[in-house]
Design a protein around this motif. Structure first.
Motif, mmCIF file in Angstrom:
data_model
loop_
_atom_site.group_PDB
_atom_site.id
_atom_site.type_symbol
_atom_site.label_atom_id
_atom_site.label_comp_id
_atom_site.label_asym_id
_atom_site.label_seq_id
_atom_site.Cartn_x
_atom_site.Cartn_y
_atom_site.Cartn_z
ATOM 1 N N SER A 53 0.824 -1.217 0.000
ATOM 2 C CA SER A 53 0.000 0.000 0.000
ATOM 3 C C SER A 53 0.852 1.259 0.000
ATOM 4 O O SER A 53 0.396 2.326 -0.429
ATOM 5 N N LEU A 54 2.096 1.131 0.474
ATOM 6 C CA LEU A 54 3.034 2.263 0.488
ATOM 7 C C LEU A 54 3.924 2.294 -0.757
ATOM 8 O O LEU A 54 4.778 3.171 -0.895
ATOM 9 N N GLY A 55 3.733 1.309 -1.621
ATOM 10 C CA GLY A 55 4.468 1.307 -2.877
ATOM 11 C C GLY A 55 5.868 0.750 -2.814
ATOM 12 O O GLY A 55 6.683 1.035 -3.688
ATOM 13 N N VAL A 56 6.160 -0.066 -1.795
ATOM 14 C CA VAL A 56 7.487 -0.660 -1.677
ATOM 15 C C VAL A 56 7.354 -2.163 -1.450
ATOM 16 O O VAL A 56 6.277 -2.665 -1.146
ATOM 17 N N ALA A 57 8.461 -2.877 -1.584
ATOM 18 C CA ALA A 57 8.458 -4.318 -1.383
ATOM 19 C C ALA A 57 8.409 -4.656 0.098
ATOM 20 O O ALA A 57 8.838 -3.868 0.952
ATOM 21 N N ASP A 58 7.891 -5.847 0.394
ATOM 22 C CA ASP A 58 7.886 -6.321 1.775
ATOM 23 C C ASP A 58 9.313 -6.357 2.297
ATOM 24 O O ASP A 58 10.253 -6.768 1.602
ATOM 25 N N GLY A 59 9.494 -5.891 3.527
ATOM 26 C CA GLY A 59 10.822 -5.844 4.125
ATOM 27 C C GLY A 59 11.563 -4.550 3.887
ATOM 28 O O GLY A 59 12.652 -4.366 4.438
ATOM 29 N N GLY A 220 -1.849 -12.990 5.568
ATOM 30 C CA GLY A 220 -0.755 -12.262 4.938
ATOM 31 C C GLY A 220 -1.322 -11.143 4.069
ATOM 32 O O GLY A 220 -2.320 -10.495 4.426
ATOM 33 N N PRO A 221 -0.719 -10.907 2.895
ATOM 34 C CA PRO A 221 -1.217 -9.840 2.022
ATOM 35 C C PRO A 221 -2.372 -10.283 1.129
ATOM 36 O O PRO A 221 -2.722 -9.590 0.184
ATOM 37 N N GLY A 222 -2.963 -11.445 1.430
ATOM 38 C CA GLY A 222 -3.984 -12.007 0.548
ATOM 39 C C GLY A 222 -5.166 -11.096 0.306
ATOM 40 O O GLY A 222 -5.653 -10.968 -0.833
ATOM 41 N N LEU A 223 -5.670 -10.438 1.354
ATOM 42 C CA LEU A 223 -6.844 -9.569 1.181
ATOM 43 C C LEU A 223 -6.484 -8.335 0.356
ATOM 44 O O LEU A 223 -7.295 -7.871 -0.460
ATOM 45 N N TYR A 224 -5.286 -7.807 0.580
ATOM 46 C CA TYR A 224 -4.842 -6.674 -0.244
ATOM 47 C C TYR A 224 -4.807 -7.076 -1.719
ATOM 48 O O TYR A 224 -5.305 -6.348 -2.591
#
Length: 241
Positions: A53-59, A220-224
């Motif tokens: 949502s912030l436009g960056v990769a996880d981590g 995890g990020p599934g709903l997103y």
């Protein structure tokens, strides 16, 4: 201990196997409100969903931005919020706990993969870290200790040992992420704690995971990802209007 912390802790206990605690993962204040309005009694933020949502990769979300995102989510809803805070961003335990509680969240995931190297942290070293977080937080924080054994290619015996050590360190729940479902019951028995399972919506339903030994279900990020996929056809419709 706040009322929200007590509520979150209570929700993990006394559950029937067919009725695990389902905690959907909001990525911002709007999605959190929608999920709380739908009747979910608690929420669990996913680091990957917040990052996307912030436009960056996880981590790759800086600690300050992640804490700020969690604070916006926690302020938006009246239910308990647990936050996925990766490996704790290298913060000393007392500072980590202080900053987390300042967001209004009352729970956290802490993983045993070192973000810098991508390798498993030594099990006893991670247990010491969890014990320090517990000592700093007292009973004010629900600690979900992520076990990355299977994710990093370690055997079931490693996961069982971590489950035992993390329970002794004061964890409230263990999270053997992406572990085979055959491991769940044994990990729960080893820890004597609720077990969090990741539901990817492809093989097992939350109820099925509950019957296999999971007490708590996250996505995890599934709903997103599902939400963004649903937005695609709407965007196409608007573009063609």
């Amino acid at each position: 201990m706040s009322d929200l912390t007590a509520t979150l802790r209570t929700l993990h206990h006394g559950r029937h196997p067919d009725d695990p605690l389902v905690l959907p993962g909001p990525w911002d204040a709007g999605s959190a409100r929608a999920l709380a309005d739908a009747g979910f009694p608690a929420l669990a933020t996913p680091s990957a969903g917040v990052a996307a949502s912030l436009g960056v990769a996880d981590g790759e979300v800086p600690a300050d931005e992640m804490f700020a995102a969690v604070a916006r989510i926690a302020r938006a809803v009246p239910v308990p919020v647990s936050a996925d805070l990766e490996d704790g961003y290298g913060l000393p335990a007392a500072e980590f706990v202080e900053r987390l509680l300042e967001t209004g969240a009352v729970g956290c995931n802490l993983e045993d993969t070192d973000r810098r190297t991508g390798r498993l942290v030594d099990a006893r070293e991670q247990a010491d870290r969890l014990a320090a977080v517990r000592a700093a937080a007292g009973d004010a924080l629900f600690v979900n200790a992520r076990i990355d054994s299977h994710l990093r290619g370690a055997p079931e015996e490693d996961a069982l040992e971590r489950a035992r050590l993390y329970a002794e360190a004061g964890a409230d729940c263990v999270f053997p992420i992406l572990a085979p479902v055959e491991w769940l019951a044994g990990i729960g028995e080893a820890a004597g704690l609720p077990v969090n399972a990741l539901c990817r919506g492809t093989e097992f339903t939350p109820a099925e995971l509950g019957r296999l030994g999971a007490t708590r279900i996250t996505f995890g990020p599934g709903l997103y990802k599902r939400t963004m996929a649903a937005l695609g056809p709407i965007a196409e419709e608007l573009r063609g209007a």
